[in-house]
Design an enzyme around this catalytic site. Sequence first.
Site, short mmCIF file in Angstrom:
data_model
loop_
_atom_site.label_atom_id
_atom_site.label_comp_id
_atom_site.label_asym_id
_atom_site.label_seq_id
_atom_site.Cartn_x
_atom_site.Cartn_y
_atom_site.Cartn_z
N SER A 165 0.85 -1.20 0.00
CA SER A 165 0.00 0.00 0.00
C SER A 165 0.88 1.24 0.00
O SER A 165 1.63 1.48 0.95
CB SER A 165 -0.89 0.01 1.24
N HIS A 209 -0.87 -1.39 -4.40
CA HIS A 209 -2.17 -1.06 -3.79
C HIS A 209 -2.27 0.45 -3.61
O HIS A 209 -1.44 1.07 -2.93
CB HIS A 209 -2.28 -1.77 -2.45
N ASP A 228 -4.57 3.41 -2.22
CA ASP A 228 -5.68 3.72 -1.32
C ASP A 228 -6.20 5.12 -1.61
O ASP A 228 -5.50 6.11 -1.40
CB ASP A 228 -5.20 3.65 0.14
N MET A 268 -8.93 7.96 -0.78
CA MET A 268 -9.81 8.37 0.33
C MET A 268 -10.30 9.79 0.10
O MET A 268 -9.57 10.63 -0.42
CB MET A 268 -9.03 8.30 1.65
N HIS A 293 -8.05 0.73 -4.47
CA HIS A 293 -9.04 0.55 -3.40
C HIS A 293 -9.72 1.90 -3.18
O HIS A 293 -9.13 2.81 -2.62
CB HIS A 293 -8.29 0.06 -2.14
N MET A 334 -12.11 4.31 -1.43
CA MET A 334 -12.84 4.61 -0.19
C MET A 334 -13.46 5.98 -0.37
O MET A 334 -13.10 6.95 0.31
CB MET A 334 -11.87 4.55 1.00
N MET A 361 -11.36 -6.31 4.92
CA MET A 361 -10.62 -5.34 5.73
C MET A 361 -10.38 -5.92 7.13
O MET A 361 -11.33 -6.40 7.79
CB MET A 361 -11.40 -4.02 5.88
N GLY A 401 -9.11 3.92 6.49
CA GLY A 401 -8.84 5.35 6.72
C GLY A 401 -7.38 5.64 7.00
O GLY A 401 -6.89 6.70 6.61
N PHE A 402 -6.69 4.71 7.65
CA PHE A 402 -5.32 4.99 8.06
C PHE A 402 -4.46 3.73 8.01
O PHE A 402 -4.96 2.64 8.24
CB PHE A 402 -5.29 5.54 9.50
N GLY A 403 -3.18 3.94 7.73
CA GLY A 403 -2.22 2.86 7.86
C GLY A 403 -1.81 2.73 9.32
O GLY A 403 -2.14 3.58 10.15
N GLY A 404 -1.11 1.67 9.63
CA GLY A 404 -0.51 1.52 10.94
C GLY A 404 -1.44 1.13 12.07
O GLY A 404 -1.09 1.25 13.24
N ASP A 444 -6.48 -6.67 3.97
CA ASP A 444 -5.90 -5.32 4.06
C ASP A 444 -6.04 -4.78 5.48
O ASP A 444 -7.16 -4.62 5.98
CB ASP A 444 -6.67 -4.42 3.06
N GLY A 445 -4.88 -4.48 6.10
CA GLY A 445 -4.88 -3.79 7.37
C GLY A 445 -4.20 -4.56 8.49
O GLY A 445 -4.59 -5.68 8.81
N GLY A 446 -3.15 -3.97 9.04
CA GLY A 446 -2.48 -4.56 10.20
C GLY A 446 -1.73 -5.84 9.90
O GLY A 446 -1.52 -6.66 10.79
N GLY A 452 1.18 -1.98 4.21
CA GLY A 452 1.82 -0.67 4.12
C GLY A 452 3.00 -0.61 5.07
O GLY A 452 4.17 -0.72 4.67
C1 DX5 Z 1 -6.52 1.44 5.21
C2 DX5 Z 1 -5.92 1.05 3.89
C3 DX5 Z 1 -4.79 0.09 3.98
C4 DX5 Z 1 -3.62 0.56 4.80
C5 DX5 Z 1 -2.81 -0.62 5.25
O1 DX5 Z 1 -7.66 2.22 4.97
O2 DX5 Z 1 -6.91 0.47 3.07
O3 DX5 Z 1 -4.38 -0.30 2.69
O4 DX5 Z 1 -2.81 1.42 4.10
O5 DX5 Z 1 -1.80 -0.15 6.06
P1 DX5 Z 1 -1.07 -1.07 7.15
O6 DX5 Z 1 -0.47 -2.22 6.41
O7 DX5 Z 1 -0.08 -0.14 7.73
O8 DX5 Z 1 -2.14 -1.51 8.12
ZN ZN Z 2 -6.44 -0.46 1.08
#
Ligand code: DX5
Ligand code: ZN
Length: 218
Positions: free
Chosen positions: A9, A34, A36, A38, A67, A69, A138, A143-146, A176-178, A198
Amino acid sequence: MANVRISPSILSADFARLGAEIEALDQAGADLIHVDVMDGHFVPNITIGPPIVKALRPHTKKPFDVHLMISPVDPFLDAFAEAGADGITVHPEAGPHIHRTLQHIRDLKKKPGIVLNPGTPIDHIDPVLDLVDLVLIMTVNPGFGGQSFITSQLKKIEAAAERIAKTGRVIALEVDGGINETTVKQVISAGADTIVAGTAVFRGGPARYASNIAALRG
Ligand code: DX5
Ligand code: ZN
C-alpha cells in the site's frame, strides 16, 4: 507460500517521491501496487485522485490494485480506469447500487473487486460474487495505515474462501490492514492469497523493501 501475492500500500510511501517509491517496490518484488483512495467523507482521511494515478502509471508495469474509499463512487470509476487502474475495488456502502457499480467496472474492462469493512457481514458478497475478480476483507477500519489487526475478521476470511471455492471461478481473496509477519500467517491459513501491507513493507526504507516483501511471503 509461493503463490501468495503481495500488494504494498503506497499509503505508507514518501508522497514527495512517489514515482521513485513505485519503482523501488517494483524492483523489490511487489506483485501489485495497492493504491488507497480516500475522500475525507466515506473515511476520515484524504489521499490521492486520478491525476496522481495517471502520473504514476509510467513508473511500473505491475498492476494497480485501486481501493476506492469514496462516496459516491460511481462518478469516479471512468476517471480511475482511464488513469491506469487495473483492479478497482469498491465498498457496498459507497453505493448506491453495488451491482451496477461492479457491472460498470467490468464494462470498463477492469477487474471488479468488493471490499467488506470489519462491521460489514460476509453475506454482502453473495449477490455479486459472479461479477467480481477479487474479494477484499478489511482487517482494520479503513482510513489509516498503521492500525492493529482485528482478529475477529479471520472467520470472515474463512467464510469468504468457502464461498469463493463454491463458485468454481478464480477470484482473488485479499486482506488489508495490520498485516505483519505474524498476522500474515493467520490470514493465509484462513484462505487469503493476496496481501496488502503498508507499514510492514515500508519499514526501514527502500533498502529494506525486498526483504520486507520476502518476509511476508513466508
Ligand atoms: C486502510 C488502507 C490500507 C492501509 C494498510 O484504509 O486500506 O491499505 O494502508 O496499512 P497497514 O499495512 O499499515 O495496516
Ligand atoms: Zn487499502
